[in-house]
Design a protein around this motif. Structure first.
Motif, PDB file in Angstrom:
ATOM      1  N   ALA A  84       0.851  -1.197   0.000  1.00  0.00           N
ATOM      2  CA  ALA A  84       0.000   0.000   0.000  1.00  0.00           C
ATOM      3  C   ALA A  84       0.882   1.242   0.000  1.00  0.00           C
ATOM      4  CB  ALA A  84      -0.888  -0.005   1.229  1.00  0.00           C
ATOM      5  N   MET A  85       0.301   2.358  -0.439  1.00  0.00           N
ATOM      6  CA  MET A  85       1.009   3.647  -0.426  1.00  0.00           C
ATOM      7  C   MET A  85       0.365   4.538   0.621  1.00  0.00           C
ATOM      8  SD  MET A  85       3.510   4.850  -2.201  1.00  0.00           S
ATOM      9  CE  MET A  85       3.363   6.514  -2.829  1.00  0.00           C
ATOM     10  N   PRO A  86       1.168   5.163   1.493  1.00  0.00           N
ATOM     11  CA  PRO A  86       0.597   6.065   2.500  1.00  0.00           C
ATOM     12  C   PRO A  86      -0.223   7.172   1.842  1.00  0.00           C
ATOM     13  CG  PRO A  86       2.906   5.634   2.959  1.00  0.00           C
ATOM     14  CD  PRO A  86       2.622   5.061   1.598  1.00  0.00           C
ATOM     15  N   TYR A  87      -1.423   7.381   2.351  1.00  0.00           N
ATOM     16  CA  TYR A  87      -2.372   8.308   1.725  1.00  0.00           C
ATOM     17  C   TYR A  87      -2.747   9.438   2.686  1.00  0.00           C
ATOM     18  CZ  TYR A  87      -7.000   9.613  -0.189  1.00  0.00           C
ATOM     19  OH  TYR A  87      -8.104  10.280  -0.662  1.00  0.00           O
ATOM     20  N   HIS A  88      -3.040   9.076   3.932  1.00  0.00           N
ATOM     21  CA  HIS A  88      -3.137  10.146   4.924  1.00  0.00           C
ATOM     22  C   HIS A  88      -2.743   9.628   6.290  1.00  0.00           C
ATOM     23  CE1 HIS A  88      -6.475  10.221   7.862  1.00  0.00           C
ATOM     24  NE2 HIS A  88      -7.078   9.377   7.069  1.00  0.00           N
ATOM     25  N   ALA A  89      -2.151  10.517   7.078  1.00  0.00           N
ATOM     26  CA  ALA A  89      -1.626  10.124   8.379  1.00  0.00           C
ATOM     27  C   ALA A  89      -2.629  10.514   9.470  1.00  0.00           C
ATOM     28  CB  ALA A  89      -0.292  10.819   8.613  1.00  0.00           C
ATOM     29  N   ASP A  90      -2.533   9.850  10.590  1.00  0.00           N
ATOM     30  CA  ASP A  90      -3.431  10.156  11.698  1.00  0.00           C
ATOM     31  C   ASP A  90      -2.737   9.767  12.996  1.00  0.00           C
ATOM     32  OD1 ASP A  90      -5.731  11.077  12.800  1.00  0.00           O
ATOM     33  OD2 ASP A  90      -7.077   9.604  11.895  1.00  0.00           O
ATOM     34  N   ALA A  91      -3.150  10.381  14.079  1.00  0.00           N
ATOM     35  CA  ALA A  91      -2.533  10.060  15.364  1.00  0.00           C
ATOM     36  C   ALA A  91      -3.487  10.436  16.486  1.00  0.00           C
ATOM     37  CB  ALA A  91      -1.230  10.841  15.525  1.00  0.00           C
ATOM     38  N   GLY A  92      -3.381   9.729  17.610  1.00  0.00           N
ATOM     39  CA  GLY A  92      -4.193  10.055  18.779  1.00  0.00           C
ATOM     40  C   GLY A  92      -3.708  11.365  19.393  1.00  0.00           C
ATOM     41  N   LEU A  93      -4.642  12.262  19.732  1.00  0.00           N
ATOM     42  CA  LEU A  93      -4.272  13.585  20.235  1.00  0.00           C
ATOM     43  C   LEU A  93      -5.112  13.954  21.463  1.00  0.00           C
ATOM     44  CD1 LEU A  93      -4.292  15.448  16.791  1.00  0.00           C
ATOM     45  CD2 LEU A  93      -2.242  14.900  18.138  1.00  0.00           C
ATOM     46  N   LEU A  94      -4.552  14.844  22.278  1.00  0.00           N
ATOM     47  CA  LEU A  94      -5.305  15.392  23.408  1.00  0.00           C
ATOM     48  C   LEU A  94      -5.755  16.801  23.036  1.00  0.00           C
ATOM     49  CD1 LEU A  94      -6.105  14.935  26.485  1.00  0.00           C
ATOM     50  CD2 LEU A  94      -4.216  16.489  26.962  1.00  0.00           C
ATOM     51  N   PHE A  95      -7.051  17.000  23.007  1.00  0.00           N
ATOM     52  CA  PHE A  95      -7.608  18.331  22.753  1.00  0.00           C
ATOM     53  C   PHE A  95      -7.925  18.956  24.115  1.00  0.00           C
ATOM     54  CE2 PHE A  95      -8.404  18.404  18.133  1.00  0.00           C
ATOM     55  CZ  PHE A  95      -8.079  17.089  17.840  1.00  0.00           C
ATOM     56  N   TYR A  96      -7.621  20.219  24.285  1.00  0.00           N
ATOM     57  CA  TYR A  96      -7.884  20.860  25.577  1.00  0.00           C
ATOM     58  C   TYR A  96      -8.454  22.265  25.376  1.00  0.00           C
ATOM     59  CZ  TYR A  96      -3.347  23.043  24.569  1.00  0.00           C
ATOM     60  OH  TYR A  96      -2.317  23.720  23.968  1.00  0.00           O
ATOM     61  N   ARG A  97      -9.176  22.739  26.394  1.00  0.00           N
ATOM     62  CA  ARG A  97      -9.816  24.055  26.336  1.00  0.00           C
ATOM     63  C   ARG A  97      -8.859  25.120  26.874  1.00  0.00           C
ATOM     64  NH1 ARG A  97     -15.455  24.109  26.757  1.00  0.00           N
ATOM     65  NH2 ARG A  97     -15.209  26.321  27.274  1.00  0.00           N
ATOM     66  N   THR A  98      -8.397  25.975  25.969  1.00  0.00           N
ATOM     67  CA  THR A  98      -7.433  27.003  26.378  1.00  0.00           C
ATOM     68  C   THR A  98      -8.076  28.025  27.329  1.00  0.00           C
ATOM     69  OG1 THR A  98      -7.994  28.026  24.276  1.00  0.00           O
ATOM     70  CG2 THR A  98      -5.879  26.895  24.388  1.00  0.00           C
ATOM     71  N   ASP A  99      -9.346  28.386  27.062  1.00  0.00           N
ATOM     72  CA  ASP A  99     -10.007  29.398  27.901  1.00  0.00           C
ATOM     73  C   ASP A  99     -10.148  28.906  29.344  1.00  0.00           C
ATOM     74  OD1 ASP A  99     -11.768  27.443  26.951  1.00  0.00           O
ATOM     75  OD2 ASP A  99     -13.513  28.751  26.956  1.00  0.00           O
ATOM     76  N   LEU A 100     -10.558  27.632  29.495  1.00  0.00           N
ATOM     77  CA  LEU A 100     -10.770  27.115  30.852  1.00  0.00           C
ATOM     78  C   LEU A 100      -9.453  26.925  31.592  1.00  0.00           C
ATOM     79  CD1 LEU A 100     -13.662  24.570  30.224  1.00  0.00           C
ATOM     80  CD2 LEU A 100     -13.774  26.762  31.403  1.00  0.00           C
ATOM     81  N   LEU A 101      -8.445  26.462  30.872  1.00  0.00           N
ATOM     82  CA  LEU A 101      -7.144  26.274  31.515  1.00  0.00           C
ATOM     83  C   LEU A 101      -6.645  27.616  32.065  1.00  0.00           C
ATOM     84  CD1 LEU A 101      -7.177  23.356  30.627  1.00  0.00           C
ATOM     85  CD2 LEU A 101      -4.933  23.641  29.605  1.00  0.00           C
ATOM     86  N   ARG A 102      -6.802  28.622  31.244  1.00  0.00           N
ATOM     87  CA  ARG A 102      -6.378  29.972  31.653  1.00  0.00           C
ATOM     88  C   ARG A 102      -7.170  30.416  32.893  1.00  0.00           C
ATOM     89  NH1 ARG A 102      -7.935  32.863  27.304  1.00  0.00           N
ATOM     90  NH2 ARG A 102      -6.736  31.558  25.906  1.00  0.00           N
ATOM     91  N   GLN A 103      -8.480  30.246  32.803  1.00  0.00           N
ATOM     92  CA  GLN A 103      -9.369  30.659  33.895  1.00  0.00           C
ATOM     93  C   GLN A 103      -9.012  30.003  35.221  1.00  0.00           C
ATOM     94  OE1 GLN A 103     -13.190  30.567  31.797  1.00  0.00           O
ATOM     95  NE2 GLN A 103     -14.081  30.314  33.834  1.00  0.00           N
ATOM     96  N   TYR A 104      -8.575  28.742  35.163  1.00  0.00           N
ATOM     97  CA  TYR A 104      -8.259  28.013  36.395  1.00  0.00           C
ATOM     98  C   TYR A 104      -6.768  28.089  36.743  1.00  0.00           C
ATOM     99  CZ  TYR A 104     -13.021  26.292  36.669  1.00  0.00           C
ATOM    100  OH  TYR A 104     -14.385  26.217  36.802  1.00  0.00           O
TER     101      TYR A 104
END
Ligand code: GLC
Length: 479
Positions: free
Chosen positions: A176-196
């Motif tokens: 097979a030929m690589p077509y698109h890459a993917d990876a597990g990621l952590l999404f986080y809320r910048t506004d809430l992190l700042r607030q706390y």
């Protein structure tokens, strides 16, 4: 291409073709094993018959005397509109450049059902479809049906991420030929992190747990009763295997089956990582997380009701879309560190050519085109799909759409953890199913973590015939 779809996804233009809907697939949540395989089998057969009729009709309908060749490309059927539009433009560009027509065939939605259908079509031995889009976990399973692309595309392949090319190489054959890459990621809320009062995303799982609990408590005290700390994919599905592998590998608990064909899953680092996730369930994560796939986690996150989410690259564009409740207020990081570092599971898709294709040269031309630098670049720029060519991760235009790609590149070059799909070969589907069922039983409190791991080890020995290994220490990169 994204293998997970959101419920809000709009039907593809070719949806006159009978694609299975997510409602059909909703029954995938927690049915008995017997029922599950029975329904899957039945749906796959119905789908296969309809597909073969469509392929047949397609060829009958061709005007006589027309010299053009048509190559068929089988791909997952439910994709986001931006991506669908882009792919149709790409195919039109390819036809313009080469005169070769392309027929797109949509497959079912879930990775499990796609695999069953892909396999049946390939076993059938007909030349159509010519080109198959396959998940990164399938090269080992389907290798024997695919053409070795080395004589045609070895030079092109050399420019792609080595980890992806290695994953697409089975017994020395580039299937097979690589077509698109993917990876597990952590999404986080910048506004809430700042607030706390936090400076950035959590560096370790423990930190994540503490931050999630505190912010969840604070938000609930403000009246947001449905607010949660962490959402992820806990349904018994391939995505749970990915989450589980990230938890255990980052703690040094190994990769379930190691490259030397030893089964390593039954170890304390793994069982502790599983037990920790069981503790999250119902505390920082909703009790229903045990039935969540990617889109379920995404829906809670996009409604603004979670501070952290584990998901794939596709969630980036959707989080920033205008209808998203977190637009402008989120960031992306690699998953948190455990004792051994951070582990992000490798995902994505590749393109393979059926050995029985009657249009080999044309099929090779299509694969080469779809994985070409300028085509991947435009796709990344417009749809934010993660490319498979490292150089594109430094391209200012691509980075404008997805600034976090510099972080991803680092993951693909050093830290991405592949599932044991090459080593398990054809048995990978069974290995993953046994793994996610064992882990799921821990999350639901049905079994203790050490018991589930011991049972799983026995099951994996039975499935693969491999030996067990007492202790493992996987080297992963600290974030
Ligand atoms: C994503 C990944 C794919 C994985 C799937 C699991 O689509 O790209 O590799 O198997 O999620 O749900």
């Amino acid at each position: 291409m994204m293998c997970w779809r959101f419920r809000s996804a709009i039907k593809p233009r070719w949806s006159q073709a009978p694609v299975l809907t997510s409602e059909h697939l909703a029954s995938e949540h927690l049915p008995s094993r017997h029922l599950l395989s029975h329904h899957r089998g039945q749906r796959t057969w119905i789908f296969l018959c309809i597909l073969l009729v469509l392929i047949g009709l397609g060829s009958c309908g061709k005007p006589t005397g027309q010299p053009t060749t048509t190559v068929t490309l089988l791909c997952p059927g439910w994709v986001d509109k931006e991506f669908r539009d882009r792919r149709e433009q790409e195919v039109a560009q390819f036809t313009g450049e080469t005169g070769i027509q392309v027929k797109l065939l949509p497959g079912p939605e879930s990775a499990t059902e796609q695999l069953a259908l892909w396999r049946k079509l390939l076993e059938n031995g007909t030349g159509t479809p010519d080109v198959y889009e396959i998940d990164v976990i399938w090269p080992g399973t389907l290798a024997e049906y695919f053409l070795d692309l080395k004589p045609y595309l070895a030079q092109d392949a050399a420019a792609h991420f080595p980890v992806l090319v290695a994953n697409d190489t089975v017994n020395g054959r580039l299937v097979a030929m690589p077509y698109h890459a993917d990876a597990g990621l952590l999404f986080y809320r910048t506004d809430l992190l700042r607030q706390y009062g936090y400076q950035g995303p959590p560096k370790t799982w423990d930190e994540m747990e503490r931050m999630a609990a505190r912010i969840q408590g604070g938000e609930r005290a403000k009246g947001k009763k449905d607010f949660w700390g962490y959402v992820w994919e806990g349904a018994p599905s391939e995505a749970l295997t990915c989450n589980g592998l990230e938890w255990q590998a980052s703690e040094g608990g190994g990769r379930i089956i190691e490259e030397d064909k030893t089964i390593s899953v039954n170890n304390q680092r793994t069982t502790l990582a599983w037990a920790r996730a069981a503790r999250w369930t119902g505390s920082i994560s909703p009790p229903g997380v045990v039935a969540y796939k990617e889109w379920d986690a995404m829906n809670i996150w996009r409604s603004g009701n979670a501070v952290f989410m584990r998901n794939w690259t596709a969630a980036y564009l959707l989080s920033g879309a205008k209808e998203s409740g977190v637009k402008g207020n989120f960031g992306v990081a690699l998953p948190p560190n455990g004792q051994a570092g951070a582990a992000s599971v490798l995902g994505g898709a590749s393109l393979s050519i059926s050995r029985n294709s009657r249009h080999l040269q044309e099929a090779v031309a299509l694969v080469r085109f779809l994985c070409r630098r300028d085509v991947e670049r435009e796709r990344a720029r417009i749809t934010a799909q993660a490319p498979t060519l490292p150089e594109l991760y430094d391209d200012p235009e691509v980075l404008k759409t997805s600034p976090y790609f510099s972080l991803l590149k680092q993951g693909f070059l050093s830290g991405a953890i592949a599932r044991p799909s090459t080593v398990a070969g054809k048995q990978y589907g069974n290995v993953s199913e046994e793994y996610f069922k064992a882990l799921h039983s821990v999350l639901t409190g049905e079994r203790s973590s050490p018991n589930a791991a011991a049972d799983l080890e026995r099951e994996l020995v039975r499935i693969t015939g491999f030996k067990t290994k007492a202790a493992v220490s996987t080297r992963v990169q600290p974030r």
